[in-house]
Design a protein around this motif. Structure first.
Motif, PDB file in Angstrom:
ATOM      1  N   MET A   1       0.841  -1.193   0.000  1.00 47.92           N
ATOM      2  CA  MET A   1       0.000   0.000   0.000  1.00 47.92           C
ATOM      3  C   MET A   1       0.879   1.246   0.000  1.00 47.92           C
ATOM      4  SD  MET A   1      -2.896   1.153   2.773  1.00 47.92           S
ATOM      5  CE  MET A   1      -1.689   1.414   4.070  1.00 47.92           C
ATOM      6  N   MET A   2       0.520   2.208  -0.820  1.00 49.73           N
ATOM      7  CA  MET A   2       1.219   3.474  -0.826  1.00 49.73           C
ATOM      8  C   MET A   2       0.821   4.269   0.404  1.00 49.73           C
ATOM      9  SD  MET A   2       0.962   6.487  -3.699  1.00 49.73           S
ATOM     10  CE  MET A   2       1.296   5.323  -5.008  1.00 49.73           C
ATOM     11  N   GLU A   3       1.790   4.934   1.055  1.00 53.96           N
ATOM     12  CA  GLU A   3       1.513   5.751   2.233  1.00 53.96           C
ATOM     13  C   GLU A   3       1.637   7.209   1.832  1.00 53.96           C
ATOM     14  OE1 GLU A   3       0.662   4.707   5.239  1.00 53.96           O
ATOM     15  OE2 GLU A   3       0.831   2.577   4.886  1.00 53.96           O
ATOM     16  N   ARG A   4       0.555   7.953   1.917  1.00 59.31           N
ATOM     17  CA  ARG A   4       0.579   9.358   1.513  1.00 59.31           C
ATOM     18  C   ARG A   4       0.053  10.248   2.628  1.00 59.31           C
ATOM     19  NH1 ARG A   4      -2.127   9.701  -4.396  1.00 59.31           N
ATOM     20  NH2 ARG A   4      -1.504  11.888  -4.129  1.00 59.31           N
ATOM     21  N   ILE A   5       0.671  11.422   2.752  1.00 57.07           N
ATOM     22  CA  ILE A   5       0.186  12.456   3.645  1.00 57.07           C
ATOM     23  C   ILE A   5      -0.580  13.460   2.792  1.00 57.07           C
ATOM     24  CG2 ILE A   5       0.798  14.295   5.248  1.00 57.07           C
ATOM     25  CD1 ILE A   5       1.450  11.582   6.364  1.00 57.07           C
ATOM     26  N   VAL A   6      -1.844  13.664   3.101  1.00 52.18           N
ATOM     27  CA  VAL A   6      -2.661  14.629   2.369  1.00 52.18           C
ATOM     28  C   VAL A   6      -2.731  15.909   3.198  1.00 52.18           C
ATOM     29  CG1 VAL A   6      -4.916  15.118   1.366  1.00 52.18           C
ATOM     30  CG2 VAL A   6      -4.001  12.786   1.292  1.00 52.18           C
ATOM     31  N   ASP A   7      -2.179  16.991   2.684  1.00 56.71           N
ATOM     32  CA  ASP A   7      -2.137  18.257   3.404  1.00 56.71           C
ATOM     33  C   ASP A   7      -3.226  19.184   2.858  1.00 56.71           C
ATOM     34  OD1 ASP A   7      -0.185  20.124   5.185  1.00 56.71           O
ATOM     35  OD2 ASP A   7      -1.023  21.268   3.524  1.00 56.71           O
ATOM     36  N   ILE A   8      -4.110  19.647   3.740  1.00 56.81           N
ATOM     37  CA  ILE A   8      -5.181  20.565   3.347  1.00 56.81           C
ATOM     38  C   ILE A   8      -4.807  21.957   3.853  1.00 56.81           C
ATOM     39  CG2 ILE A   8      -7.639  21.046   3.419  1.00 56.81           C
ATOM     40  CD1 ILE A   8      -6.938  18.385   2.084  1.00 56.81           C
ATOM     41  N   ALA A   9      -4.336  22.810   2.952  1.00 50.02           N
ATOM     42  CA  ALA A   9      -3.801  24.114   3.345  1.00 50.02           C
ATOM     43  C   ALA A   9      -4.558  25.283   2.717  1.00 50.02           C
ATOM     44  CB  ALA A   9      -2.322  24.196   2.959  1.00 50.02           C
ATOM     45  N   THR A  10      -5.612  25.016   1.972  1.00 47.34           N
ATOM     46  CA  THR A  10      -6.412  26.077   1.349  1.00 47.34           C
ATOM     47  C   THR A  10      -7.730  26.218   2.090  1.00 47.34           C
ATOM     48  OG1 THR A  10      -5.429  25.570  -0.806  1.00 47.34           O
ATOM     49  CG2 THR A  10      -7.442  26.893  -0.797  1.00 47.34           C
ATOM     50  N   ASP A  11      -8.100  27.451   2.407  1.00 49.01           N
ATOM     51  CA  ASP A  11      -9.310  27.712   3.196  1.00 49.01           C
ATOM     52  C   ASP A  11     -10.591  27.275   2.478  1.00 49.01           C
ATOM     53  OD1 ASP A  11      -7.620  28.837   5.011  1.00 49.01           O
ATOM     54  OD2 ASP A  11      -8.157  30.915   4.568  1.00 49.01           O
ATOM     55  N   ASP A  12     -11.614  26.999   3.298  1.00 48.76           N
ATOM     56  CA  ASP A  12     -12.990  26.778   2.820  1.00 48.76           C
ATOM     57  C   ASP A  12     -13.134  25.584   1.872  1.00 48.76           C
ATOM     58  OD1 ASP A  12     -13.888  29.047   4.255  1.00 48.76           O
ATOM     59  OD2 ASP A  12     -13.147  30.339   2.644  1.00 48.76           O
ATOM     60  N   ARG A  13     -12.387  24.531   2.121  1.00 47.06           N
ATOM     61  CA  ARG A  13     -12.552  23.294   1.350  1.00 47.06           C
ATOM     62  C   ARG A  13     -13.426  22.322   2.129  1.00 47.06           C
ATOM     63  NH1 ARG A  13      -8.403  22.973  -2.702  1.00 47.06           N
ATOM     64  NH2 ARG A  13      -8.478  25.042  -3.631  1.00 47.06           N
ATOM     65  N   HIS A  14     -14.110  21.460   1.410  1.00 39.51           N
ATOM     66  CA  HIS A  14     -14.927  20.411   2.025  1.00 39.51           C
ATOM     67  C   HIS A  14     -14.342  19.055   1.666  1.00 39.51           C
ATOM     68  CE1 HIS A  14     -18.335  18.284   3.670  1.00 39.51           C
ATOM     69  NE2 HIS A  14     -18.494  17.642   2.530  1.00 39.51           N
ATOM     70  N   LEU A  15     -14.232  18.182   2.669  1.00 36.79           N
ATOM     71  CA  LEU A  15     -13.653  16.860   2.475  1.00 36.79           C
ATOM     72  C   LEU A  15     -14.743  15.809   2.662  1.00 36.79           C
ATOM     73  CD1 LEU A  15     -10.477  17.338   4.729  1.00 36.79           C
ATOM     74  CD2 LEU A  15     -10.832  18.060   2.350  1.00 36.79           C
TER      75      LEU A  15
ATOM     76  N   ALA B   1      -2.346   9.729   6.509  1.00 32.40           N
ATOM     77  CA  ALA B   1      -2.906  10.768   7.373  1.00 32.40           C
ATOM     78  C   ALA B   1      -3.379  11.940   6.536  1.00 32.40           C
ATOM     79  CB  ALA B   1      -1.871  11.241   8.397  1.00 32.40           C
ATOM     80  N   VAL B   2      -4.404  12.615   7.038  1.00 31.66           N
ATOM     81  CA  VAL B   2      -4.880  13.867   6.458  1.00 31.66           C
ATOM     82  C   VAL B   2      -4.532  14.966   7.460  1.00 31.66           C
ATOM     83  CG1 VAL B   2      -6.867  15.191   5.650  1.00 31.66           C
ATOM     84  CG2 VAL B   2      -6.752  12.714   5.237  1.00 31.66           C
ATOM     85  N   VAL B   3      -3.750  15.953   7.027  1.00 32.69           N
ATOM     86  CA  VAL B   3      -3.304  17.033   7.904  1.00 32.69           C
ATOM     87  C   VAL B   3      -4.019  18.317   7.487  1.00 32.69           C
ATOM     88  CG1 VAL B   3      -1.325  18.320   8.781  1.00 32.69           C
ATOM     89  CG2 VAL B   3      -1.066  15.911   8.150  1.00 32.69           C
ATOM     90  N   VAL B   4      -4.777  18.898   8.414  1.00 33.25           N
ATOM     91  CA  VAL B   4      -5.576  20.092   8.120  1.00 33.25           C
ATOM     92  C   VAL B   4      -4.936  21.320   8.768  1.00 33.25           C
ATOM     93  CG1 VAL B   4      -7.825  21.197   8.374  1.00 33.25           C
ATOM     94  CG2 VAL B   4      -7.682  18.723   7.964  1.00 33.25           C
ATOM     95  N   HIS B   5      -4.587  22.301   7.943  1.00 37.15           N
ATOM     96  CA  HIS B   5      -3.980  23.544   8.430  1.00 37.15           C
ATOM     97  C   HIS B   5      -4.884  24.757   8.215  1.00 37.15           C
ATOM     98  CE1 HIS B   5       0.205  22.138   9.036  1.00 37.15           C
ATOM     99  NE2 HIS B   5      -0.168  21.221   8.175  1.00 37.15           N
ATOM    100  N   ALA B   6      -5.756  24.684   7.247  1.00 35.11           N
ATOM    101  CA  ALA B   6      -6.479  25.868   6.785  1.00 35.11           C
ATOM    102  C   ALA B   6      -7.712  26.159   7.645  1.00 35.11           C
ATOM    103  CB  ALA B   6      -6.896  25.673   5.326  1.00 35.11           C
ATOM    104  N   HIS B   7      -8.317  27.331   7.380  1.00 37.85           N
ATOM    105  CA  HIS B   7      -9.519  27.751   8.091  1.00 37.85           C
ATOM    106  C   HIS B   7     -10.770  27.354   7.290  1.00 37.85           C
ATOM    107  CE1 HIS B   7      -7.127  30.106  10.875  1.00 37.85           C
ATOM    108  NE2 HIS B   7      -6.481  30.618   9.846  1.00 37.85           N
ATOM    109  N   GLY B   8     -11.871  27.177   8.001  1.00 36.92           N
ATOM    110  CA  GLY B   8     -13.143  26.933   7.333  1.00 36.92           C
ATOM    111  C   GLY B   8     -13.249  25.586   6.657  1.00 36.92           C
TER     112      GLY B   8
END
Length: 308
Positions: free
Chosen positions: A1-15, A41-48
């Motif tokens: 299995m591929m191991e990926r870190i998904v970084d969410i750094a843009t505001d106002d996105r929906h997952l 892992a999913v890493v969330v940095h952004a607002h909204g």
């Protein structure tokens, strides 16, 4: 299995989760998707940022984490799966019942490994590190002399310069370090849960408010890898956290490391460490702890390839 870190750094996105994918949307329009089976892992940095319950469930079923970070890029919350290893009940019991002598012996092994990693990172930069070998030999069970802190006081000026001060709330290089540590902390938390252990029951860290004490214990030997990457990023002109630097740190989990059992990735090394710790709890012996070997200059040279 591929191991990926998904970084969410843009505001106002929906997952959300849809047919085996993590789907990222903006104003109900899809802007990207990643296979759920590939995510560590999913890493969330952004607002909204918003997300669906179905996504959290789908991530948990695959053993993946959701990490929410503060403005300093350090984690403030982590969503972990409740179910881990098939033998979780027995392993949790052995972890809880492990005596202080064993915990102290295990912490000694962790501190020695960390100091040797620090020495390896300095050697790769051409810095004499003989004092670190002496410090590693002085570590006693439980590290009552706090040799770890003595090594840190020598290490940071040699690595970053006399003016550098490690400060979790500062910008610049400190923000790079915060982000890199977050990535590896998430990886170790996931490995701990997958091994059937509880991340809040540490062998050294014991703050009541720390739900990830064990992950914080086991991440220590890997920290110098983040330090080395931060140095490389600064050399390349990335003195602040950027999309390029985030991508470089996310790539650390797939970096190849040479070890006694052959070359492996950081992800596999973290998995082996957590699995071996569970065995140590069950046997009552610290000798079986599979700590990662210090990286060679060739291993550390591979960091440059991760920087775009």
């Amino acid at each position: 299995m591929m191991e990926r870190i998904v970084d969410i750094a843009t505001d106002d996105r929906h997952l959300s989760a849809y047919r085996g994918f993590l789907v990222v949307s903006e104003k109900r329009e899809e802007v990207g998707r990643v296979p759920l089976d590939d995510i560590a892992a999913v890493v969330v940095h952004a607002h909204g940022i918003t997300w669906s319950t179905n996504l959290i469930v789908a991530l948990a079923e695959r053993g993946a984490l959701m990490v929410v970070c503060g403005s300093n890029h350090a984690p403030v919350a982590v969503c972990l799966p409740l179910d881990g290893h098939h033998g979780q009940n027995a392993r949790l019991r052995s972890q809880w019942e492990a005596g202080k002598p064993l915990a102290k012996q295990l912490w000694r092994e962790v501190v020695v490994a960390k100091i040797r990693w620090q020495a390896a990172v300095l050697e790769a930069r051409g810095v004499e590190s003989g004092a670190f070998d002496l410090l590693a030999r002085r570590v006693r069970s439980g590290d009552p002399d706090n040799v770890e802190a003595q090594a840190a006081r020598r290490y940071w000026p040699l690595l970053m310069g006399e003016e550098f001060r490690r400060d979790r709330s500062a910008d610049g290089v400190n923000s790079l370090l915060n982000y890199g540590y977050t990535i590896l902390r998430s990886l170790l938390a996931r490995s701990v849960v997958a091994a059937g252990l509880h991340p809040s029951i540490g062998i050294h860290h014991a703050n009541r408010g720390n739900a990830f004490a064990l992950a914080d214990d086991l991440v220590e030997p890997f920290r110098p890898l983040v330090d080395a990457m931060a140095v490389q990023l600064v050399k390349k002109g990335h003195s602040e956290l950027t999309p390029e630097s985030k991508q470089a740190f996310a790539g650390l989990i797939a970096l190849d490391l040479a070890g006694v059992n052959g070359t492996t990735t950081v992800t596999v090394a973290a998995t082996r460490l957590a699995q071996s710790l569970s065995q140590c709890f069950e046997t009552g012996k610290s000798s079986g702890l599979l700590l990662p070997s210090p990286p060679s200059p060739l291993d550390l040279a591979g960091l440059e390839a991760l920087i775009r």
